[in-house]
Motif scaffolding. Structure first.
Motif, mmCIF file in Angstrom:
data_model
loop_
_atom_site.group_PDB
_atom_site.id
_atom_site.type_symbol
_atom_site.label_atom_id
_atom_site.label_comp_id
_atom_site.label_asym_id
_atom_site.label_seq_id
_atom_site.Cartn_x
_atom_site.Cartn_y
_atom_site.Cartn_z
ATOM 1 N N SER A 1 0.766 -1.019 -0.683
ATOM 2 C CA SER A 1 -0.154 0.246 0.055
ATOM 3 C C SER A 1 0.813 1.265 0.371
ATOM 4 O O SER A 1 1.112 1.684 0.758
ATOM 5 C CB SER A 1 -1.378 -0.034 2.010
ATOM 6 O OG SER A 1 -1.764 1.347 1.361
ATOM 7 N N ILE A 2 0.888 2.230 -1.178
ATOM 8 C CA ILE A 2 1.629 3.195 -1.364
ATOM 9 C C ILE A 2 0.586 4.494 0.073
ATOM 10 O O ILE A 2 1.321 5.153 0.473
ATOM 11 C CB ILE A 2 1.092 4.026 -2.507
ATOM 12 C CG1 ILE A 2 2.456 5.398 -2.397
ATOM 13 C CG2 ILE A 2 -0.154 4.224 -2.730
ATOM 14 C CD1 ILE A 2 2.781 5.780 -3.921
ATOM 15 N N VAL A 3 -1.050 4.188 0.371
ATOM 16 C CA VAL A 3 -0.860 4.904 1.161
ATOM 17 C C VAL A 3 -0.488 4.321 2.932
ATOM 18 O O VAL A 3 0.078 5.283 3.769
ATOM 19 C CB VAL A 3 -2.545 4.428 1.632
ATOM 20 C CG1 VAL A 3 -3.682 4.977 3.253
ATOM 21 C CG2 VAL A 3 -3.465 4.824 0.344
ATOM 22 N N ARG A 4 0.032 3.291 2.780
ATOM 23 C CA ARG A 4 0.366 3.279 4.023
ATOM 24 C C ARG A 4 1.747 3.765 4.244
ATOM 25 O O ARG A 4 2.051 4.089 5.686
ATOM 26 C CB ARG A 4 0.317 1.556 5.082
ATOM 27 C CG ARG A 4 1.128 1.299 5.788
ATOM 28 C CD ARG A 4 0.961 -0.898 5.768
ATOM 29 N NE ARG A 4 1.376 -1.048 4.831
ATOM 30 C CZ ARG A 4 2.515 -1.544 4.563
ATOM 31 N NH1 ARG A 4 3.703 -0.487 4.466
ATOM 32 N NH2 ARG A 4 2.473 -2.031 3.392
ATOM 33 N N ARG A 5 2.744 3.187 3.371
ATOM 34 C CA ARG A 5 3.898 3.453 3.242
ATOM 35 C C ARG A 5 4.055 5.116 3.557
ATOM 36 O O ARG A 5 5.413 5.978 4.007
ATOM 37 C CB ARG A 5 4.524 3.312 1.294
ATOM 38 C CG ARG A 5 4.787 1.412 1.636
ATOM 39 C CD ARG A 5 5.247 1.677 0.568
ATOM 40 N NE ARG A 5 5.392 2.384 -0.423
ATOM 41 C CZ ARG A 5 4.517 1.722 -1.509
ATOM 42 N NH1 ARG A 5 4.152 0.184 -1.183
ATOM 43 N NH2 ARG A 5 4.537 2.397 -2.755
ATOM 44 N N THR A 6 2.740 5.763 3.175
ATOM 45 C CA THR A 6 3.109 7.547 3.112
ATOM 46 C C THR A 6 3.077 7.960 4.240
ATOM 47 O O THR A 6 3.739 8.740 4.716
ATOM 48 C CB THR A 6 2.591 8.046 2.087
ATOM 49 O OG1 THR A 6 2.734 7.400 0.335
ATOM 50 C CG2 THR A 6 3.153 9.546 2.006
ATOM 51 N N PHE A 7 1.753 7.035 4.729
ATOM 52 C CA PHE A 7 1.730 8.369 5.972
ATOM 53 C C PHE A 7 1.831 7.094 7.280
ATOM 54 O O PHE A 7 1.409 7.708 8.729
ATOM 55 C CB PHE A 7 -0.541 8.171 6.035
ATOM 56 C CG PHE A 7 -0.247 9.220 5.402
ATOM 57 C CD1 PHE A 7 -0.211 10.489 5.255
ATOM 58 C CD2 PHE A 7 -1.456 8.354 4.009
ATOM 59 C CE1 PHE A 7 0.022 11.669 3.568
ATOM 60 C CE2 PHE A 7 -1.710 9.685 3.078
ATOM 61 C CZ PHE A 7 -1.520 10.566 2.640
ATOM 62 N N PHE A 8 1.782 5.969 6.837
ATOM 63 C CA PHE A 8 2.422 4.681 8.318
ATOM 64 C C PHE A 8 4.505 4.172 7.797
ATOM 65 O O PHE A 8 4.592 3.384 7.816
ATOM 66 C CB PHE A 8 1.774 4.108 8.516
ATOM 67 C CG PHE A 8 0.126 4.760 9.217
ATOM 68 C CD1 PHE A 8 -0.302 5.732 10.260
ATOM 69 C CD2 PHE A 8 -0.916 4.591 7.852
ATOM 70 C CE1 PHE A 8 -1.215 5.620 10.307
ATOM 71 C CE2 PHE A 8 -2.060 5.027 8.206
ATOM 72 C CZ PHE A 8 -1.814 6.038 9.433
ATOM 73 N N PRO A 9 5.285 5.386 7.446
ATOM 74 C CA PRO A 9 6.442 4.869 6.969
ATOM 75 C C PRO A 9 6.869 3.943 7.965
ATOM 76 O O PRO A 9 7.996 2.930 7.372
ATOM 77 C CB PRO A 9 7.232 6.048 6.823
ATOM 78 C CG PRO A 9 6.743 7.464 7.523
ATOM 79 C CD PRO A 9 5.164 7.206 8.185
#
Length: 183
Positions: free
Chosen positions: A93-101
């Motif tokens: 998930s790019i969403v997870r990687r972006t907001f929860f690195p």
């Protein structure tokens, strides 16, 4: 899913799963209450339910930025701004990687192989083989095929997938299951 179209249903519908432990040589049946679906048709049906006033972006998202009033979503060829963002984009998930690195998840390689099957008594199974993976594997009967798959650590994933198939084939459990089906 009470109003789902029949076109997304795959055959057969089976309401139990055989849990197979290759190490302990044990099989246990459990009831299950989910539907056997054609995943692509199901996804297309879900997309068709989105109201026309909602913008759907189906091209690849390359980055996401948080704004004071929402988000900026960058795609290969276009940029969008939105008040809300829903990340249903899977394990990578790019969403997870972006907001929860800093949030790391265990990572596996999922492998599947489809075999033609004319099984007169098809079944679903969940397979545990700690010699090849610390996750489960599965068999699913789907429209004249048996799908065999599993989740494996990245290192030696293909080798362990093949070894697990061999372990299952050699197992007395598989022979017992085949004998039960002939009766």
């Amino acid at each position: 899913l009470a109003n789902n179209p029949k076109t997304i249903i795959a055959d057969p519908q089976i309401f139990s799963v055989k849990v197979i432990d290759l190490k302990k040589k044990v099989v246990q049946n459990y009831q299950r209450f989910y539907l056997n679906l054609d995943r692509h048709k199901f996804d297309m049906w879900l997309l068709s339910l989105i109201p026309n006033f909602v913008n759907r972006i189906t091209n690849n998202v390359t980055s996401i930025e948080r704004l004071e009033t929402g988000f900026k979503v960058h795609c290969n060829d276009k940029t969008y701004t939105t008040k809300y963002i829903v990340g249903a984009d899977g394990a990578n998930s790019i969403v997870r990687r972006t907001f929860f690195p800093k949030k790391k998840i265990r990572s596996y390689v999922a492998l599947q192989q489809w075999f033609e099957s004319n099984e007169s008594n098809p079944y679903y199974s969940c397979i545990f083989d700690p010699d090849t993976s610390d996750c489960c594997s599965w068999t699913i009967s789907k429209d004249g095929y048996c799908v065999y798959g599993g989740a494996f650590n990245k290192k030696n994933c293909r080798k362990n997938f093949e070894k697990q198939k061999t372990n299952l084939e050699k197992s007395s459990i598989l022979r017992r299951l085949r004998n039960q089906q002939k009766k």
